[in-house]
Design a protein around this motif. Structure first.
Motif, PDB file in Angstrom:
ATOM      1  N   VAL A 320       0.848  -1.209   0.000  1.00 12.03           N
ATOM      2  CA  VAL A 320       0.000   0.000   0.000  1.00 12.03           C
ATOM      3  C   VAL A 320       0.881   1.256   0.000  1.00 12.03           C
ATOM      4  O   VAL A 320       0.642   2.195  -0.762  1.00 12.03           O
ATOM      5  N   VAL A 321       1.922   1.240   0.826  1.00 12.43           N
ATOM      6  CA  VAL A 321       2.823   2.399   0.898  1.00 12.43           C
ATOM      7  C   VAL A 321       3.524   2.604  -0.442  1.00 12.43           C
ATOM      8  O   VAL A 321       3.639   3.729  -0.941  1.00 12.43           O
ATOM      9  N   GLN A 322       3.961   1.509  -1.041  1.00 10.43           N
ATOM     10  CA  GLN A 322       4.615   1.579  -2.356  1.00 10.43           C
ATOM     11  C   GLN A 322       3.666   2.200  -3.378  1.00 10.43           C
ATOM     12  O   GLN A 322       4.057   3.045  -4.176  1.00 10.43           O
ATOM     13  N   HIS A 323       2.413   1.770  -3.319  1.00  9.52           N
ATOM     14  CA  HIS A 323       1.395   2.288  -4.229  1.00  9.52           C
ATOM     15  C   HIS A 323       1.198   3.794  -4.024  1.00  9.52           C
ATOM     16  O   HIS A 323       1.087   4.549  -4.992  1.00  9.52           O
ATOM     17  N   LEU A 324       1.184   4.215  -2.775  1.00 11.68           N
ATOM     18  CA  LEU A 324       0.917   5.631  -2.475  1.00 11.68           C
ATOM     19  C   LEU A 324       2.095   6.540  -2.784  1.00 11.68           C
ATOM     20  O   LEU A 324       1.913   7.732  -3.040  1.00 11.68           O
ATOM     21  N   THR A 325       3.291   5.982  -2.747  1.00 11.03           N
ATOM     22  CA  THR A 325       4.482   6.831  -2.921  1.00 11.03           C
ATOM     23  C   THR A 325       5.079   6.732  -4.327  1.00 11.03           C
ATOM     24  O   THR A 325       6.144   7.285  -4.578  1.00 11.03           O
ATOM     25  N   LYS A 326       4.369   6.050  -5.223  1.00 13.07           N
ATOM     26  CA  LYS A 326       4.983   5.801  -6.539  1.00 13.07           C
ATOM     27  C   LYS A 326       5.178   7.086  -7.358  1.00 13.07           C
ATOM     28  O   LYS A 326       6.054   7.147  -8.205  1.00 13.07           O
ATOM     29  N   VAL A 327       4.353   8.100  -7.108  1.00 16.38           N
ATOM     30  CA  VAL A 327       4.541   9.360  -7.852  1.00 16.38           C
ATOM     31  C   VAL A 327       5.068  10.441  -6.901  1.00 16.38           C
ATOM     32  O   VAL A 327       4.303  11.200  -6.305  1.00 16.38           O
ATOM     33  N   GLY A 328       6.347  10.480  -6.743  1.00 14.27           N
ATOM     34  CA  GLY A 328       7.001  11.575  -6.008  1.00 14.27           C
ATOM     35  C   GLY A 328       6.786  11.635  -4.509  1.00 14.27           C
ATOM     36  O   GLY A 328       7.118  12.638  -3.895  1.00 14.27           O
ATOM     37  N   GLY A 329       6.207  10.613  -3.918  1.00 15.33           N
ATOM     38  CA  GLY A 329       6.025  10.619  -2.461  1.00 15.33           C
ATOM     39  C   GLY A 329       4.587  10.870  -2.050  1.00 15.33           C
ATOM     40  O   GLY A 329       3.708  11.036  -2.893  1.00 15.33           O
ATOM     41  N   THR A 330       4.374  10.880  -0.750  1.00 13.30           N
ATOM     42  CA  THR A 330       3.018  11.080  -0.236  1.00 13.30           C
ATOM     43  C   THR A 330       3.062  11.958   1.012  1.00 13.30           C
ATOM     44  O   THR A 330       4.131  12.270   1.523  1.00 13.30           O
ATOM     45  N   THR A 331       1.870  12.335   1.473  1.00 16.72           N
ATOM     46  CA  THR A 331       1.797  13.190   2.665  1.00 16.72           C
ATOM     47  C   THR A 331       1.240  12.375   3.839  1.00 16.72           C
ATOM     48  O   THR A 331       0.523  11.395   3.628  1.00 16.72           O
ATOM     49  N   PRO A 332       1.504  12.822   5.055  1.00 19.61           N
ATOM     50  CA  PRO A 332       0.911  12.146   6.215  1.00 19.61           C
ATOM     51  C   PRO A 332      -0.619  12.098   6.122  1.00 19.61           C
ATOM     52  O   PRO A 332      -1.234  11.112   6.512  1.00 19.61           O
ATOM     53  N   ARG A 333      -1.232  13.153   5.566  1.00 17.12           N
ATOM     54  CA  ARG A 333      -2.701  13.151   5.476  1.00 17.12           C
ATOM     55  C   ARG A 333      -3.189  12.017   4.581  1.00 17.12           C
ATOM     56  O   ARG A 333      -4.155  11.330   4.892  1.00 17.12           O
ATOM     57  N   HIS A 334      -2.505  11.815   3.443  1.00 18.63           N
ATOM     58  CA  HIS A 334      -2.881  10.721   2.555  1.00 18.63           C
ATOM     59  C   HIS A 334      -2.700   9.378   3.240  1.00 18.63           C
ATOM     60  O   HIS A 334      -3.544   8.490   3.121  1.00 18.63           O
ATOM     61  N   LEU A 335      -1.600   9.233   3.957  1.00 17.42           N
ATOM     62  CA  LEU A 335      -1.353   7.964   4.663  1.00 17.42           C
ATOM     63  C   LEU A 335      -2.434   7.727   5.711  1.00 17.42           C
ATOM     64  O   LEU A 335      -2.957   6.614   5.841  1.00 17.42           O
ATOM     65  N   MET A 336      -2.773   8.786   6.430  1.00 23.21           N
ATOM     66  CA  MET A 336      -3.797   8.664   7.480  1.00 23.21           C
ATOM     67  C   MET A 336      -5.143   8.269   6.863  1.00 23.21           C
ATOM     68  O   MET A 336      -5.830   7.380   7.367  1.00 23.21           O
ATOM     69  N   THR A 337      -5.502   8.949   5.780  1.00 27.10           N
ATOM     70  CA  THR A 337      -6.798   8.669   5.132  1.00 27.10           C
ATOM     71  C   THR A 337      -6.818   7.232   4.604  1.00 27.10           C
ATOM     72  O   THR A 337      -7.801   6.506   4.789  1.00 27.10           O
ATOM     73  N   ALA A 338      -5.713   6.847   3.967  1.00 24.90           N
ATOM     74  CA  ALA A 338      -5.641   5.504   3.367  1.00 24.90           C
ATOM     75  C   ALA A 338      -5.722   4.420   4.441  1.00 24.90           C
ATOM     76  O   ALA A 338      -6.535   3.482   4.343  1.00 24.90           O
ATOM     77  N   PHE A 339      -4.906   4.552   5.470  1.00 25.79           N
ATOM     78  CA  PHE A 339      -4.886   3.501   6.492  1.00 25.79           C
ATOM     79  C   PHE A 339      -6.094   3.563   7.410  1.00 25.79           C
ATOM     80  O   PHE A 339      -6.472   2.558   8.009  1.00 25.79           O
ATOM     81  N   ASN A 340      -6.722   4.722   7.494  1.00 25.16           N
ATOM     82  CA  ASN A 340      -7.978   4.816   8.238  1.00 25.16           C
ATOM     83  C   ASN A 340      -9.037   3.947   7.541  1.00 25.16           C
ATOM     84  O   ASN A 340      -9.761   3.184   8.189  1.00 25.16           O
ATOM     85  N   ALA A 341      -9.088   4.045   6.202  1.00 29.67           N
ATOM     86  CA  ALA A 341     -10.060   3.253   5.431  1.00 29.67           C
ATOM     87  C   ALA A 341      -9.747   1.763   5.561  1.00 29.67           C
ATOM     88  O   ALA A 341     -10.643   0.927   5.733  1.00 29.67           O
ATOM     89  N   LEU A 342      -8.467   1.455   5.499  1.00 33.13           N
ATOM     90  CA  LEU A 342      -8.045   0.053   5.570  1.00 33.13           C
ATOM     91  C   LEU A 342      -8.349  -0.545   6.943  1.00 33.13           C
ATOM     92  O   LEU A 342      -8.869  -1.663   7.051  1.00 33.13           O
ATOM     93  N   LEU A 343      -8.059   0.223   7.981  1.00 31.92           N
ATOM     94  CA  LEU A 343      -8.288  -0.282   9.341  1.00 31.92           C
ATOM     95  C   LEU A 343      -9.780  -0.406   9.630  1.00 31.92           C
ATOM     96  O   LEU A 343     -10.205  -1.320  10.334  1.00 31.92           O
ATOM     97  N   THR A 344     -10.566   0.508   9.041  1.00 31.03           N
ATOM     98  CA  THR A 344     -12.028   0.420   9.203  1.00 31.03           C
ATOM     99  C   THR A 344     -12.531  -0.890   8.612  1.00 31.03           C
ATOM    100  O   THR A 344     -13.378  -1.573   9.204  1.00 31.03           O
ATOM    101  N   GLU A 345     -11.989  -1.271   7.446  1.00 30.64           N
ATOM    102  CA  GLU A 345     -12.382  -2.523   6.800  1.00 30.64           C
ATOM    103  C   GLU A 345     -11.937  -3.727   7.654  1.00 30.64           C
ATOM    104  O   GLU A 345     -12.698  -4.675   7.842  1.00 30.64           O
ATOM    105  N   TYR A 346     -10.734  -3.667   8.182  1.00 25.93           N
ATOM    106  CA  TYR A 346     -10.236  -4.724   9.069  1.00 25.93           C
ATOM    107  C   TYR A 346     -11.160  -4.869  10.280  1.00 25.93           C
ATOM    108  O   TYR A 346     -11.540  -5.966  10.661  1.00 25.93           O
ATOM    109  N   ASP A 347     -11.484  -3.726  10.878  1.00 24.93           N
ATOM    110  CA  ASP A 347     -12.346  -3.721  12.071  1.00 24.93           C
ATOM    111  C   ASP A 347     -13.688  -4.370  11.738  1.00 24.93           C
ATOM    112  O   ASP A 347     -14.172  -5.244  12.463  1.00 24.93           O
TER     113      ASP A 347
END
Lengths: 379, 145
Positions: A320-347
């Motif tokens: 997931v991190v590789q996917h998010l950083t493939k174009v020049g990097g990512t921001t903490p907000r994007h990481l938070m939003t992405a993993f928030n969605a993922l953790l919600t699905e896990y939960d």
């Protein structure tokens, strides 16, 4: 998700609290994830501010969602949690529309706890002994501020509110000002600077605090107005810092896509007064992003010493991190939003099915959906 | 039979009218009569095909002049495209609206040869509403990121 939730609520995820938040607020202010270099810079600055009396202007730069506001919340939380450091932190937000320094003053005063300032003033007033002396030393340009601060300690609520309104730079009617025994409003840059300077002196003379830390967020809004207005604001800030050679730290946070652009857009007046280093928050590369996610999970884990990936599979997080950083990097907000969605699905899956069997492709799909742009007109 | 207005026009008047049209096409659309670009003098779809003696075909200097007009147009268009691309990049990087004077500051810093003055940036953002949208007075953002 609230940070005060019961630990057992997230026990099935191996977490003591929900780690991924998508808005910046007080509840997450204590968390600092990764960005070790920035943390080192901030720790050094904090040390400097506490050790020395002189006035500083610092800049915070970062792209959208890179953690500028969080950095300001973190600083504020740090000083509120450690009052013995003697720094009074104020976080204000640059107004969306403004015509001059008055609106910036109003934003700062809105963020200031005037009851607290009035209390500090009453101690200082006692030490000075007479109104004449305090006017001469603290508010020589705007003596009306003394009356307003005295009225803030009044037993009459109406007078107290009027005094607060006046101090916040909002115009009162003639009769309202007469009630407060005040002759004129705070209306131009000189009045604003004089009042702010006086307040810094009060805070510094209070014995409780030695420094006031004013953090002004969203300063890039000064580039959304005519340069003449921006110039007026810069003049206000520089006059204020010049008028208080000690006890003031001014932190200005700017959103800008590229550091070179940021340097070009900062006015010469501010540039010549800033203290380096600037707190820079660039995009995270894949290694930094992984470390960021791990750090956030670690700080919310039931076992903080455990350096695992919480409920996630390591390969999935990496993909997931590789996917998010493939174009020049990512921001903490994007990481938070992405993993928030993922953790919600896990939960959801763990609570309802007893286990989670997400594949990497499904995880990436969830992340893409969470980060997709809202509907545009074309759609 | 009575003469029509077209029949009463002498050769020069007709030619001046056609000349203006040809020069306008070259200077503002980059379109040239086929004989300027081809040595085969394909006149069949040319605006001057009806003329008995066409000065474009017979005058080498005039053909050179038309080529100059066309080349100036192409150079201007290429420069304009490059200017717009740069302004879009500035706003795309910034992601938030900016006053045109700050857009100009960044654009000129990045490509000083591309812009004559900040006013040329103002013209480009003001007169391309399909690309740049004004959110407040003088403050622009991209219509699409």
């Amino acid at each position: 998700m609230s940070r005060t939730e019961d630990v057992s609520k997230w026990e099935h995820l191996g977490l003591s609290r929900w780690p991924f938040y998508t808005t910046v607020d007080e509840s997450s202010a204590a968390i600092w994830a990764d960005r070790e270099e920035v943390k080192t810079v901030i720790d050094r600055l904090i040390w400097q501010w506490v050790r020395q009396d002189r006035t500083y202007i610092h800049l915070v730069w970062g792209d959208l969602g890179s953690g500028k506001s969080h950095t300001l919340f973190y600083l504020r939380h740090h000083f509120l949690e450690q009052p013995h450091l003697g720094v009074l932190p104020i976080r204000a937000v640059m107004p969306k529309e403004f015509k001059g320094f008055l609106e910036v003053y109003q934003a700062i005063m809105s963020a200031l706890d005037l009851d607290q300032v009035a209390e500090l003033f009453s101690h200082v007033y006692r030490d000075y002994g007479s109104k004449k002396t305090i006017v001469k030393d603290v508010f020589p340009y705007i003596p009306d501020a003394i009356n307003a601060l005295l009225q803030m300690r009044s037993d009459i609520e109406f007078k107290k509110r009027l005094a607060e309104t006046w101090l916040r730079g909002i115009r009162l009617t003639r009769s309202q000002m007469d009630t407060l025994e005040i002759s004129r409003s705070i209306k131009d840059t000189d009045d604003c600077v004089a009042t702010l300077s006086g307040l810094i002196k009060i805070v510094a003379a209070s014995k409780k605090y030695n420094r006031i830390l004013i953090m002004l967020d969203e300063c890039q809004r000064t580039w959304e107005v005519k340069p003449a207005i921006n110039q007026n604001i810069n003049v206000g800030l520089q006059t204020w810092s010049d008028a208080n050679s000690n006890h003031l730290t001014l932190v200005l946070a700017y959103k800008c896509g590229r550091e070179q652009d940021f340097i070009s857009l900062i006015s010469k007046d501010i540039k010549s007064r800033i203290t380096y280093p600037t707190i820079s928050l660039p995009l995270l590369n894949s290694k930094e992003a992984l470390s960021f996610v791990r750090s956030v999970l670690g700080q919310c884990s039931i076992k903080p010493e455990d350096l695992s990936w919480g409920p996630f599979d390591e390969n999935m997080v990496k993909a997931v991190v590789q996917h998010l950083t493939k174009v020049g990097g990512t921001t903490p907000r994007h990481l938070m939003t992405a993993f928030n969605a993922l953790l919600t699905e896990y939960d959801f899956q763990i609570v309802n099915q007893g286990h989670c069997n997400l594949t990497i492709d499904q995880a990436i799909k969830i992340v893409d959906d969470a980060l997709s742009e809202p509907f545009t007109e074309d759609e | 039979m009575e003469d029509t207005i077209y029949d009463t026009l002498d050769f020069d008047s007709s030619w001046h009218s056609i000349q203006r049209s040809i020069e306008h096409s070259a200077a503002f659309k980059g379109v040239l009569p086929p004989c300027v670009l081809s040595k085969n003098y394909e006149c069949y779809d040319c605006i001057a095909a009806e003329l008995q003696e066409c000065p474009v075909g017979s005058d080498g200097d005039y053909r050179s002049y038309l080529l100059f007009l066309r080349d100036s147009f192409v150079a201007h268009e290429s420069k304009r495209a490059a200017q717009i691309k740069l302004l879009q990049n500035v706003l795309r990087r910034h992601k938030l609206p900016l006053h045109w004077e700050y857009i100009a500051l960044l654009a000129i810093k990045e490509a000083p040869d591309l812009f004559v003055s900040p006013q040329s940036v103002k013209g480009l953002v003001f007169f391309n509403p399909d690309l740049f949208v004004m959110v407040r007075e003088g403050v622009f953002t991209l219509t699409k990121y």
